[in-house]
Design a protein around this motif. Structure first.
Motif, PDB file in Angstrom:
ATOM      1  N   LEU A 144     -62.320  59.888 -10.292  1.00 12.23           N
ATOM      2  CA  LEU A 144     -61.627  59.563  -9.044  1.00 12.23           C
ATOM      3  C   LEU A 144     -60.493  60.547  -8.794  1.00 12.23           C
ATOM      4  N   SER A 145     -59.825  60.901  -9.883  1.00 10.09           N
ATOM      5  CA  SER A 145     -58.722  61.850  -9.758  1.00 10.09           C
ATOM      6  C   SER A 145     -59.231  63.172  -9.183  1.00 10.09           C
ATOM      7  N   LYS A 146     -60.393  63.591  -9.670  1.00  6.65           N
ATOM      8  CA  LYS A 146     -60.978  64.849  -9.163  1.00  6.65           C
ATOM      9  C   LYS A 146     -61.364  64.714  -7.695  1.00  6.65           C
ATOM     10  N   SER A 147     -62.050  63.619  -7.356  1.00  5.38           N
ATOM     11  CA  SER A 147     -62.600  63.537  -6.008  1.00  5.38           C
ATOM     12  C   SER A 147     -61.529  63.226  -4.962  1.00  5.38           C
ATOM     13  N   THR A 148     -60.427  62.598  -5.375  1.00  5.66           N
ATOM     14  CA  THR A 148     -59.401  62.254  -4.386  1.00  5.66           C
ATOM     15  C   THR A 148     -58.223  63.217  -4.411  1.00  5.66           C
ATOM     16  N   GLY A 152     -68.428  54.896 -14.147  1.00  3.84           N
ATOM     17  CA  GLY A 152     -67.677  55.918 -14.883  1.00  3.84           C
ATOM     18  C   GLY A 152     -68.551  56.646 -15.900  1.00  3.84           C
ATOM     19  N   MET A 153     -69.479  55.912 -16.500  1.00  8.32           N
ATOM     20  CA  MET A 153     -70.333  56.526 -17.526  1.00  8.32           C
ATOM     21  C   MET A 153     -71.178  57.653 -16.943  1.00  8.32           C
ATOM     22  N   LEU A 154     -71.512  57.515 -15.663  1.00  7.18           N
ATOM     23  CA  LEU A 154     -72.326  58.557 -15.036  1.00  7.18           C
ATOM     24  C   LEU A 154     -71.511  59.815 -14.784  1.00  7.18           C
ATOM     25  N   GLN A 155     -70.194  59.708 -14.908  1.00  7.91           N
ATOM     26  CA  GLN A 155     -69.330  60.840 -14.561  1.00  7.91           C
ATOM     27  C   GLN A 155     -68.915  61.626 -15.803  1.00  7.91           C
ATOM     28  N   ASP A 178     -52.155  63.925 -14.876  1.00  6.93           N
ATOM     29  CA  ASP A 178     -52.481  65.277 -14.469  1.00  6.93           C
ATOM     30  C   ASP A 178     -53.994  65.514 -14.522  1.00  6.93           C
ATOM     31  N   GLY A 179     -54.743  64.510 -14.142  1.00  9.09           N
ATOM     32  CA  GLY A 179     -56.197  64.639 -14.084  1.00  9.09           C
ATOM     33  C   GLY A 179     -56.907  64.456 -15.409  1.00  9.09           C
ATOM     34  N   GLN A 180     -56.145  64.227 -16.486  1.00  7.07           N
ATOM     35  CA  GLN A 180     -56.759  64.140 -17.818  1.00  7.07           C
ATOM     36  C   GLN A 180     -56.645  62.723 -18.389  1.00  7.07           C
ATOM     37  N   VAL A 206     -55.153  52.114  -9.881  1.00  6.43           N
ATOM     38  CA  VAL A 206     -56.585  51.927  -9.641  1.00  6.43           C
ATOM     39  C   VAL A 206     -56.971  50.614 -10.312  1.00  6.43           C
ATOM     40  N   ALA A 207     -57.487  49.670  -9.524  1.00  5.89           N
ATOM     41  CA  ALA A 207     -57.792  48.357 -10.093  1.00  5.89           C
ATOM     42  C   ALA A 207     -59.272  48.060  -9.955  1.00  5.89           C
TER      43      ALA A 207
END
Lengths: 554, 673
Positions: free
Chosen positions: B269-273, B474-477, B295-297, B439-440
Motif C-alpha cells: 500500500l505504501s508503494k501504490s499510494t 498481502g501475501m500476493l504482494q 519509510d516504505g519498509q 491502516v486498519a
C-alpha cells in the motif's frame, strides 16, 4: 462533587499511568550500558504525582518497590518542593536516604505542565562502578566510605543545561566512567519518556480530571487491600532465622519478624533483629519498608499494579540502629541478603493462616561470584565478571518448587550465556547444570540448586558472597529443608579450599572454581508424594535413586 | 491465469484471487479443516476457480507449524548438546518473567530433561578445538533414537556459530546411522551466539519439522491430483515467500506465516499510494495486532519469544494485545475494566444469542448502532438487540452508568488500551505517530479505526480493499526472501574488514544458490547487507544497513544517529561493537497490474440510514455500500460504509473518499478536535 470523573475516564487514565511506566522502563532497559541493568533488570521506574505518590510503576526489581516515592519525599523534606526546578535532573545514592547500596542510583526528573510542577519521572538503576575501594563491589567493607562515592541529592542538569563539572567529576571517579554516564543518560531518557507521555495525558484530560481519577484509583487499591487483609484471621505471627555472617566474622546475624493482623491493618515488626553490623549487611529504613512491601505483595493481591493506594494498610517497624535501619557509617553493599531472608520469613510467618498462598523457603540469596583481573590477551585490559547464581525455590500446595531460578530480591535476572561470557572474559565455564538431590523432599519437593565449574585461563582475583548455609531453605508442613550452598576452589597444584565469602582472593590461571547453590524447601509430608512424580524425578535425574529411596520409601 | 493466496485462520480460510491480466481481484472464504488443512485449501480452490490448471502462482500462510506448537502436538525431539553444559537448555537462563509470583514455574520446554543428551567435544569462543569430537559418545544416543523411535534430533554445540565443523560431523554420523530421522543443526537454523536461544530455536525447528513436511507433501500431492503442478509457495515469518522445498528444509521459518501477510500488504500500500509511513492494525475477535511500515519498509526483528520460549529468527515485528470485538466488560471495586478476557466464539457476544450474558465490545457497537443488526455476513446472521440492551442496563446499574454511557465507555476503554499499544510501538521508540497514516483491517479494525487515529492525533486513515481478507492479499504482494546471519564479534577501533568481506561473500554465495534453487533469475535477485551494532558492553543491538562497499564507518555514523533518534542521546565517538553480519537475499516476483477499472456509475451508494450514538448524541447517519461508492468524490461524516467483510464507522468531523485504486481514505477536517 466527591467524584467528578466517571469510571470510564478513571479506567482510561489508570491504564495510561501503567503504560507510561512500561514505556519508561523499556527506554531505560534498551538504552542502558551495563548488563546488570539490561540483563539483570536491576532497575525500576515510577511515575509519581506532585506529592511523590506512585501513579504508575512497571515491574522492575522488586526490592525497589515503592522506594522511589519515599526518595522524592525525603528530598522534598530536606530542601522543600521548590528544589525541583523545570529542566533539572537530580541524582542520589545515599544509602541512608535511598536505603540500598551505593551502586543503586536514583534519578529524579521533575515534570512541569503549563509552568506548574505536577509530578516526577523517577528511576533507579545499578551502576557498575561508583568508585569503591575494589573493582565491582567489595565484600569486606566496614564503613560506607569504602563502598564508593556517596551522593546526597545533586543536580546533573539545571534548567535543561548539563552541569559539566559534576558530570566530569562522576566520570573520573569510576573505573567505568563512560558506562556510568551512559547509564545516567539512559535514566534521563526514561525520565523524558515519562515526562512527554504524562504531559500529553494532561493535555487531553486536564489536571482536575487526572487528579480526580488518581484519587479514585488510589481508593480502589486501598479498598482491595483492606478487604484481603480483613479476610486473614487477627493474630500475631512470628518467624525467625539468621544470616551466616556479616562477611567479617563468623557470627550469625539474627533476623526476627513479627506480623500482627488487626482487622484490615497489618504491621511487620523487626524488633529483636541484630544491631547494625560492622560488615556490609545493613540497609537504610527506606529499603526495609520496600522489602516488607515485596513480601506483602507476594501474598496480598499480587496481580494488582502498585499505586499510591497500595500499602496504605501496611505498617513497618524497623528499630533505629538495627541492620534494618542502619546509621552512618554502616556499610551497606550486601544489604539485600538480610532483606531476602526477611521476605522468606514473612511468607513462613503467614503460612499458618495462608497455607495455600505460602511456599517453602527458597535458596535465599544472590550467591555472587566476582572475578576481576587484567586480560593478558587484550593488552592487560581490566575485566570485571560479576554474576549471581540461580537456585531452588520452595514447593507449594499443588506443585514442586522451580529448579534453578534467580532469587527473590533479584529482578528478572538472566544468567550470561556461556558463549557470551567466554567471548568477554578469559574464563571457561566447563560445567553448568542442575544440582540433583539439593531440593528438600516433600509431597511437593523443593526445586534443585545449580552448579557451575569455572576454569581460569588468566590470573584473576575472586570475591564470593554465598549465604544461607546457616538458615537453609526450610520446608513447610512436613516438607524437608534444601541443601546449603558450597564453593570449592582447586589451585593448579591440586590443593583445594572451601569458602562461602571472600574478598579479592588472588588466583592463578589454571585454577578451577566450583560453585553449588542450595535447593528450596519441600511442602508437605514426603510420604504423601505421588509415586509417578517420584518416578519422573528419577528418570529426569532431578533426584537420584538412592536419595529417592531414603526420602520417599515409607 | 490467476495468482492465488490463501490465509488459513482458526475458523475460516480466506482466499484472494487475482486475475493476472485484468488485475481484477475476487475474495472468498471457506471453513478451515483443522484435521487436514490441505483439504480446506482444495475446497476453496475448487469452489472459486473453475480449472485449477489456471493457477499460475499459489502462496499461502500456514499455521500448521504454529498450531503443532501451540497444541504441543509436534514431534518428540532428542536434543544433543556439548558435554558439561547440556542443562543450560533446561535452566533456560534462570530468570523470572513474573516478579510478584511466589508460585512461579518456568515455561515448559519442548524437550524434557531425560531427552537432552551430551556429546564429548568442546570449542573455544574463536572456534578453535579445545576437546576433539568423540564420535563414540554418540553411540548411546543412536541406540536410544532407534529403540524409542524418536523422529527428530536437534543438535546444538557450544560455539558452533563460530565453527560448525563438529555439528556437521555429528550430522554425518547420525544421518548415516539413523535414516529417516529429521535432523536440525543449530548453526544452520540460527548461526548466532547464545546457546540457550540457539538450542531453543533448533529444538523448535525439529519439533515442527515432521508435521510441516507431512503437510506440505500432502498438499503438493493433492494439488497434483487436480492437475495443478506449479510450485507451492509458503509465506515465511520474515515477510518473504519461499518454495515448499525450502519450507520443508527450514520448517521453523513458517512459524508465523499467517499474520505477516497484513504487514506486507501495508508495504505494498505504501508503494501504490506513496504514503511512506503506515501504522497497520489488524483487529479481530480476540486480538489486536500492530505493525509499522517506516519509510516504505517493514520493521524486522531477529529474535522473538513464543510462550516464553526464545527463538532466533528473522521476523516481522508484530505486537499483539488482548483486545478485540470479544473483549468482556467487568467490574472490580467500583472500577470498570474491559478485557483482556474474551468471550471467544462460545458463548460469544451477548448479541450472538449463544448464551453470552456479559457485554463485549461487539455488543457495545451494536447497542450504539455502529454495527447494524443485519451487518454480519451480509445479513446471514441476525443480532439480538433485546438481550444486548438488557445486559447493558444490568451492568450499567451495577456501576451507576446509563446503558448508553456504559456502551460508549467500553468502546472508549477498549480504544484507549489499543491506543496505548499504538503509542508504545511509536512514541515508545522515538517515532511520532502524527507522521503516520493508520491502516486498519481485520473484521473489527475498520469499526474502530477512526477513533483510534484520533487518540494518537493521526489525521489520515486508510481502509484497504477487502479489509476482512487483507492478510491474504498481502501475501500476493511479497517476494522470495531469505535471511542469512553470521556472528562476528569485533570492536570498531580494531576491525579486520577483509574477514568481514569473506563472511559476506560466503553468505552471498549461499544466497544466490538458494535463490537459484527457487527458480529466481539472476536479474531478479537483490542482496542487502546489514550489521548489528551496539555500544561496547550493551546487550541490545541496532541493525544498520551496510552498502556493497562495506563502508563500516558510514554504518557506524548511521548507528549513532539511529541511537540518538531512538533514545534521545548517543555517545558519538565512543567505540562500537560489531556483533552479527546479516545478508538478505530477495528474488523479485512478478505482480499483476493494479486494477484501475472504472466502476459502473449507475448504482446508488446510499443504502439506508441508521441512528448512531457518538459522544452521547444520536445522529441519523447514512449507510453506504462500499462497492457502489464512486472514485474521487468527497463524502462527509458521520457515516457508515458497509461491505461484505467489514463495517467502517466514521464519526463526525471527517471527510472521506475512494482513491483511484479503491482504498477508502478518511481525513480529519481542519478544525476537528
Amino acid at each position: 462533587m466527591s467524584n467528578p470523573v466517571n469510571p470510564i475516564t478513571t479506567e482510561i487514565i489508570r491504564n495510561a499511568f501503567n503504560s507510561i511506566a512500561e514505556d519508561m522502563n523499556a527506554a531505560l532497559i534498551r538504552s542502558a550500558y551495563t548488563p546488570i541493568i539490561y540483563e539483570g533488570k536491576d532497575c525500576a521506574v515510577a511515575l509519581l504525582d506532585d506529592r511523590g505518590e506512585v501513579l504508575g510503576q512497571s515491574l522492575g526489581l522488586p526490592l525497589f518497590l515503592g522506594n522511589l516515592s519515599l526518595c522524592v519525599q525525603i528530598v522534598a523534606e530536606m530542601h522543600g518542593w521548590d528544589y525541583f526546578g523545570e529542566g533539572d535532573v537530580i541524582f542520589l545514592n545515599d544509602s541512608y536516604i535511598a536505603g540500598t547500596h551505593l551502586n543503586d542510583v536514583t534519578v529524579i526528573v521533575p515534570i512541569f505542565w503549563k509552568g506548574k510542577r505536577i509530578g516526577f519521572a523517577t528511576s533507579r538503576a545499578h551502576w557498575l562502578d561508583v568508585g569503591a575501594k575494589d573493582a565491582g563491589q567489595p565484600t569486606d567493607a566496614h564503613e560506607i566510605y569504602q563502598e564508593g562515592m556517596r551522593w546526597a541529592p545533586t543536580k546533573a542538569y539545571r534548567a535543561g543545561e548539563p552541569c559539566e563539572d559534576i558530570l566530569t567529576f562522576l566520570k573520573r571517579n569510576s573505573r567505568f566512567g563512560d558506562a556510568l554516564l551512559g547509564d545516567l543518560h539512559a535514566q534521563i531518557a526514561a525520565g523524558s519518556t515519562g515526562k512527554d507521555r504524562f504531559c500529553a495525558l494532561l493535555d487531553r484530560f486536564g489536571l482536575a480530571t487526572v487528579w480526580a481519577a488518581r484519587d479514585d484509583i488510589f481508593r480502589q487499591s486501598a479498598e482491595m487491600e483492606r478487604q484481603t487483609i480483613a479476610a486473614i484471621p487477627d493474630g500475631t505471627y512470628r518467624a525467625d532465622g539468621a544470616l551466616d555472617s556479616d562477611g567479617l566474622t563468623d557470627d550469625p546475624v539474627p533476623v526476627k519478624l513479627t506480623v500482627t493482623v488487626e482487622g484490615d491493618h497489618m504491621t511487620v515488626d523487626l524488633s529483636g533483629s541484630a544491631a547494625q553490623t560492622r560488615g556490609a549487611v545493613n540497609c537504610g529504613a527506606t529499603q526495609t519498608v520496600s522489602a516488607a512491601r515485596v513480601a506483602f505483595k507476594l501474598l496480598i493481591n499480587p496481580k494488582r499494579p502498585v499505586d499510591g493506594g497500595t500499602f496504605t494498610a501496611l505498617e513497618v517497624i524497623a528499630p533505629e540502629g538495627s541492620i534494618f535501619n542502619a546509621q552512618e557509617p554502616a556499610a551497606c553493599s550486601w544489604y539485600f541478603s538480610s532483606l531476602g531472608l526477611l521476605i522468606d520469613l514473612f511468607v513462613k510467618a503467614m503460612s499458618e493462616v495462608m497455607p495455600t498462598d505460602a511456599a517453602g523457603a527458597h535458596y535465599g540469596d544472590s550467591m555472587v561470584l566476582i572475578l576481576t583481573g587484567y586480560d593478558d590477551a587484550k593488552n592487560g585490559e581490566l575485566f570485571v565478571a560479576v554474576e549471581a547464581n540461580t537456585g531452588g525455590w520452595g514447593g507449594w500446595d499443588g506443585s514442586d518448587g522451580q529448579d534453578c531460578l534467580i532469587n527473590n530480591v533479584n529482578g528478572s535476572f538472566r544468567d550470561y550465556p556461556i558463549e557470551v561470557y567466554e567471548n568477554r572474559y578469559p574464563i571457561r565455564i566447563q560445567k553448568y547444570g542442575i544440582r540433583a538431590d539439593s531440593g528438600g523432599a516433600g509431597k511437593f519437593r523443593g526445586g534443585n540448586g545449580s552448579y557451575r565449574e569455572y576454569l581460569l585461563t588468566n590470573d584473576a582475583s575472586m570475591s564470593l558472597w554465598f549465604e544461607r548455609s546457616h538458615t537453609t531453605a526450610w520446608g513447610l508442613f512436613g516438607g524437608q529443608a534444601g541443601k546449603p550452598p558450597e564453593v570449592v576452589v582447586t589451585h593448579p597444584d591440586g590443593n583445594e579450599f572451601r569458602a562461602l565469602k571472600s574478598n579479592a582472593t588472588p588466583l592463578k590461571a589454571g585454577t578451577v572454581i566450583e560453585v553449588k547453590t542450595g535447593g528450596g524447601g519441600g511442602y508437605g509430608d514426603p510420604a504423601e508424594r505421588a509415586a509417578d512424580l517420584v518416578q519422573a524425578d528419577i528418570e529426569n535425574h532431578y533426584v537420584s535413586t538412592a536419595a529417592a529411596q531414603t526420602a520417599y520409601s515409607s | 491465469m490467476y495468482r492465488v493466496a490463501a490465509d488459513i485462520g482458526g475458523t475460516f480460510t480466506d482466499f484472494v484471487i487475482e486475475d493476472q491480466k485484468s488485475g481484477e481481484v475476487r475474495i472468498g472464504k471457506v471453513p478451515t479443516t483443522p484435521d487436514n488443512p490441505a483439504r480446506g485449501i482444495l475446497n476453496g480452490v475448487n469452489q472459486l476457480i473453475e480449472d485449477p490448471k489456471d493457477i499460475e502462482f499459489f502462496v499461502h500462510g500456514t499455521t500448521v507449524g504454529l498450531n503443532a506448537f501451540l497444541e504441543r502436538k509436534g514431534a518428540r525431539v532428542l536434543l544433543v548438546m556439548t558435554a558439561g553444559v547440556s542443562d543450560t537448555y533446561t535452566i533456560a537462563r534462570g530468570h523470572r518473567e513474573e516478579l510478584y509470583k511466589l508460585h512461579y514455574r518456568k515455561p515448559k520446554q519442548l524437550v524434557p530433561r531425560k531427552d537432552v543428551h551430551e556429546v564429548v567435544e568442546r570449542l573455544g569462543p574463536d572456534g578453535a578445538v579445545v576437546t576433539p569430537l568423540d564420535i563414540n559418545s554418540l553411540d548411546p544416543i543412536i541406540e536410544k533414537v532407534k529403540a524409542e523411535n524418536i523422529p527428530a534430533v536437534a543438535i546444538c554445540l557450544l560455539h558452533a556459530y563460530a565453527n560448525p565443523a563438529h555439528e556437521k560431523e555429528v550430522e554425518d554420523v547420525l544421518s548415516r546411522e539413523l535414516p529417516g530421522v529429521s535432523i536440525s543443526l543449530s548453526h544452520s537454523v540460527a548461526p548466532e551466539w547464545r546457546e540457550v536461544e540457539r538450542a531453543s530455536s533448533t529444538v523448535m525447528d525439529a519439533y515442527v519439522a515432521p508435521v510441516v513436511e507431512l503437510y506440505l507433501a500432502t498438499l503438493k500431492k493433492e494439488f497434483l491430483d487436480v492437475g495443478m503442478n506449479q510450485t507451492i509457495h509458503v509465506m515465511r515469518s520474515n515477510g518473504g515467500v519461499m518454495t515448499d522445498v525450502h519450507a520443508s528444509r527450514h520448517p521453523i521459518t513458517t512459524l508465523l506465516s499467517g499474520p505477516v501477510g497484513g504487514s506486507i500488504g501495508g508495504v505494498e500500500l505504501s508503494k501504490s499510494t506513496g504514503l511512506k509511513n503506515l501504522l497497520c492494525v489488524d483487529m479481530g475477535g480476540t486480538s489486536f495486532d500492530l505493525s509499522l511500515v517506516v519509510d516504505g519498509q517493514p520493521e524486522l526483528s531477529n529474535e522473538t519469544v513464543l510462550q516464553g520460549l526464545p527463538l532466533l529468527m528473522s521476523i516481522i515485528n508484530i505486537d499483539t494485545v488482548g483486545a478485540g470485538g470479544g473483549s468482556l466488560a467487568w467490574v472490580e471495586n467500583g472500577g470498570l475494566r474491559v478485557g483482556p478476557q474474551s468471550a471467544g466464539s462460545v458463548p460469544g457476544p451477548v448479541c450472538y444469542g449463544r448464551g453470552g450474558t456479559q457485554p463485549t465490545v461487539t455488543d457495545a457497537n451494536l447497542f450504539l448502532g455502529r454495527l447494524g443488526q443485519e451487518s454480519l455476513l451480509n445479513g446471514d446472521m441476525t443480532l439480538d438487540m433485546d438481550s444486548t440492551a438488557k445486559a447493558f442496563e444490568k451492568l450499567g446499574e451495577a456501576i451507576g452508568l446509563s446503558a448508553t454511557e456504559l456502551a460508549e465507555g467500553m468502546i472508549a476503554i477498549g480504544n484507549a488500551k489499543m491506543a496505548d499499544a499504538m503509542r508504545t510501538i511509536t512514541v515508545g521508540r522515538g517515532i511520532d505517530p502524527r507522521d503516520f497514516t493508520l491502516v486498519a483491517f481485520g473484521g473489527a479494525g475498520p469499526m474502530h479505526a477512526v477513533e483510534l487515529a484520533r487518540e494518537l492525533d493521526i489525521k489520515q486513515i486508510l481502509i484497504p480493499n477487502f479489509p476482512g481478507t487483507f492478510s491474504a492479499w498481502g501475501m500476493l504482494q511479497s517476494d522470495i526472501r531469505h535471511d542469512f546471519a553470521a556472528t562476528h564479534y569485533a570492536i570498531s577501533d580494531d576491525v579486520d574488514i577483509s574477514q568481514i568481506a569473506v563472511l559476506f561473500d560466503g553468505m552471498l554465495n549461499d544466497g544466490s544458490k538458494t535463490l537459484t534453487e527457487e527458480g529466481v533469475e539472476r536479474s531478479q535477485m537483490e542482496f542487502m547487507r546489514s550489521v548489528d551494532l551496539r555500544y561496547v558492553g550493551q546487550e541490545y543491538t541496532i541493525n544498520v544497513p551496510l552498502g556493497e562497499d562495506l563502508d563500516l564507518n558510514g554504518a557506524i555514523d548511521a548507528f549513532h544517529d539511529l541511537y540518538q533518534a531512538r533514545y534521545g542521546h548517543a555517545l558519538h565517538g565512543s567505540p562500537v561493537e560489531i556483533i552479527n553480519l546479516r545478508l538478505t537475499a530477495v528474488g523479485r516476483l512478478e505482480r499483476a497490474s493494479v486494477s484501475t477499472a472504472e466502476k459502473p456509475a449507475s448504482q446508488d451508494p446510499l443504502a439506508s440510514h441508521r441512528d448512531i450514538i457518538f459522544n452521547g448524541q444520536s445522529y441519523h447517519a447514512p449507510i453506504y455500500k462500499r462497492e457502489a461508492l464512486p472514485n474521487a468524490e468527497m463524502f462527509q461524516s458521520p457515516a457508515v460504509v458497509e461491505e461484505t467483510s467489514a463495517t467502517t464507522i466514521i464519526p463526525p468531523g471527517y471527510t472521506f473518499s475512494i482513491d483511484d485504486i479503491g482504498n477508502l481514505l478518511i481525513q480529519a477536517e481542519e478544525n476537528a478536535q
